[in-house]
Design an enzyme around this catalytic site. Sequence first.
Site: not given
Length: 245
Positions: A16, A128, A207, A67, A205, A228, A18, A88
């Site tokens: 990820s 999803g 990346y 989600k 989406l 994304g 994030s 999210n």
Amino acid sequence: MKKYRFGLVGKNISYSFSKGYFTDKFSNLGLEGYSYENFDLQHIDELPELLTSNPEVMGLNVTIPFKQEVIAYLDELDTQAEEIGAVNTIKFDGKRLIGYNTDAYGFQKSIEPFLKSRHTKALILGTGGASKAIAFVLGQLGIGVTYVSRNPDATQIGYDDLTRSVLENHLVLVNCTPLGTYPNLDQKPDIPYTHITKQHLLFDLIYNPEKTAFLQEGKQRGADIVNGLGMLQLQADRAWEIWRQ
């Protein structure tokens, strides 16, 4: 020093973006005691124990595949998140958990600069949680949406239904599946790429990698392509604003 912990809930999320993004953000803002970490869960029913064991957590992001499932564990939904049917971002308001959807904001701001008047119908590949925000935004923008699923129901079509005519009539294609995510670089949705033209817009989406096999197929045929990363940055910044409200 007081600790301010945030994090990401998902399954198999070592890839990820994030954690690195928020770690850099906190550093650039000079925020001491702030941290962001991955909380890798195999099942969403592990969430209550996660929260009990980590009382310093002040906000969470949620990713694949939770989600939609996470909604059952929340006390309240923001109006837009409720309409979308997927969450999210979770804000902690005392002991109450409030769900938001910042994917919609990130996607809209990312795709709008690429939309042309001919882009009136879209195919959403995958069904999803992420796809719910995509469908919501496209609907708000007046773009007709058709879901493409491996197991279609009465409201969806299957990949075998993607004829030349269907592709010619749907000039926006959004990949909401994980196909092509690093390290599975050769994977891509099973669509007839020979029918893609320079009139099409392909949005992925994903990346990582920057240009998936899906986007490469579009680029080779002259289509506009968008990954994304911009969407993720925008949704993350919006989540940060929500946590600070």
